[in-house]
Design a protein around this motif. Structure first.
Motif, short mmCIF file in Angstrom:
data_model
loop_
_atom_site.label_atom_id
_atom_site.label_comp_id
_atom_site.label_asym_id
_atom_site.label_seq_id
_atom_site.Cartn_x
_atom_site.Cartn_y
_atom_site.Cartn_z
N UNK A 210 42.39 47.75 38.28
CA UNK A 210 43.53 47.98 36.68
C UNK A 210 42.10 47.24 36.14
N UNK A 211 41.54 46.71 37.08
CA UNK A 211 39.83 45.61 36.61
C UNK A 211 39.63 47.11 35.99
N UNK A 212 37.85 46.80 35.28
CA UNK A 212 36.70 47.84 35.66
C UNK A 212 35.74 47.36 36.42
N UNK A 213 34.93 48.32 36.06
CA UNK A 213 33.81 48.41 37.36
C UNK A 213 32.88 46.55 37.29
N UNK A 214 33.36 46.38 36.49
CA UNK A 214 32.83 45.16 36.00
C UNK A 214 33.96 44.05 36.67
N UNK A 215 34.64 44.16 36.50
CA UNK A 215 35.61 42.79 36.81
C UNK A 215 35.72 43.34 37.73
N UNK A 216 35.92 44.81 38.23
CA UNK A 216 36.13 44.38 39.78
C UNK A 216 34.78 44.01 41.33
N UNK A 217 33.54 43.85 40.27
CA UNK A 217 32.07 43.27 41.23
C UNK A 217 32.25 41.77 40.91
N UNK A 218 33.23 41.56 39.12
CA UNK A 218 33.24 39.90 39.51
C UNK A 218 34.19 39.79 40.51
N UNK A 219 35.14 39.96 40.91
CA UNK A 219 36.39 39.49 41.62
C UNK A 219 35.35 39.64 43.22
N UNK A 220 34.88 40.89 43.07
CA UNK A 220 34.35 40.98 44.89
C UNK A 220 33.10 39.88 44.68
N UNK A 221 32.59 39.02 43.62
CA UNK A 221 31.65 38.40 43.87
C UNK A 221 32.32 36.88 43.56
N UNK A 222 33.04 37.08 43.22
CA UNK A 222 33.52 35.81 43.35
C UNK A 222 34.38 35.51 45.13
N UNK B 186 38.64 36.23 30.29
CA UNK B 186 39.40 37.71 31.28
C UNK B 186 38.45 37.20 33.16
N UNK B 187 37.47 36.16 33.30
CA UNK B 187 37.10 35.52 34.29
C UNK B 187 38.09 34.37 34.75
N UNK B 188 38.19 33.55 34.38
CA UNK B 188 39.18 32.85 34.62
C UNK B 188 40.49 33.30 35.04
N UNK B 189 40.95 34.55 34.02
CA UNK B 189 42.04 34.70 34.81
C UNK B 189 42.42 35.34 36.33
N UNK B 190 40.88 36.32 36.17
CA UNK B 190 40.11 37.16 37.44
C UNK B 190 40.18 35.94 38.77
N UNK B 191 39.91 34.23 38.40
CA UNK B 191 38.91 33.58 39.65
C UNK B 191 40.82 32.95 39.59
N UNK B 192 41.57 33.03 39.16
CA UNK B 192 43.15 32.46 39.09
C UNK B 192 43.43 33.39 40.10
N UNK B 193 43.97 34.62 39.65
CA UNK B 193 44.76 35.48 40.56
C UNK B 193 43.90 36.09 41.39
N UNK B 194 42.44 35.88 41.84
CA UNK B 194 41.34 36.37 42.58
C UNK B 194 41.87 37.33 43.89
#
Length: 187
Positions: free
Chosen positions: A70-82, A50-58
């Protein structure tokens, strides 16, 4: 015979993905009369995918609230951190060495009023930001009979209906609406 080959194709396709072990673990947990051993490696494998997909389309994800929500709160935090990490890295290594008329990694010059990412026809956008390829072909299976009214208009003149439980190879744009409405599954 046709049903056997469809079932065989489907089981081969599903077992070759990372999803099948997760489904199996969920079924075991659901059916067992006790709590089973936590499968840390399986969960980590899914999270990494999931993180690889988020990074690719960040940048594409962060550009619109529709995709970000569409992302969970954790995924949103990961995307912003990236984004923060990438921004700091680019500021330290590249942006500091460019002239002042290149104010950010998203704008081509100081004269740009908005991010240059808004115009998908610009070469820098296509090269810098991965866009989801909605014209990609996928394998799907309708959960129910679908007629032309259920399918996305204008993407295919040849497919006017889809039978339930029949694997179909089709352009993703064509089945986006019924997929979002829970009328079909991707394989």
């Amino acid at each position: 015979m046709a049903l056997d080959s469809r079932t065989n194709s489907r089981s081969t396709l599903i077992s070759s993905t990372a999803v099948e072990p997760l489904k199996r673990a969920w079924r075991h947990e659901k059916s067992a009369p006790e709590i089973l051993q936590f499968k840390a490696s399986l969960v980590q494998r899914i999270e990494e995918h999931i993180e690889l997909v988020i990074e690719k389309y960040l940048f594409y994800i962060l550009k619109t609230d529709e995709y970000l929500n569409r992302l969970s709160k954790q995924e949103q935090m990961f995307a912003r951190r990236c984004t923060d990490d990438l921004g700091r890295h680019l500021d330290d290594t590249v942006m500091a060495k460019l002239p002042d008329n290149y104010p950010s990694m998203l704008k081509q010059s100081i004269t740009s009023e908005e991010d240059d990412m808004d115009v998908p026809t610009k070469n820098c956008y296509r090269e810098f930001v991965y866009l989801p390829r909605l014209d990609t072909f996928v394998i799907c299976e309708a959960k129910q009979y679908l007629c032309s009214l259920d399918l996305e208009p204008g993407y295919s003149m040849k497919i006017t209906e889809m039978e339930r439980d029949l694997l179909t190879f089709v352009c993703y744009k064509f089945i986006k609406k019924p997929l979002e409405n829970g009328k079909m599954d991707l394989m």
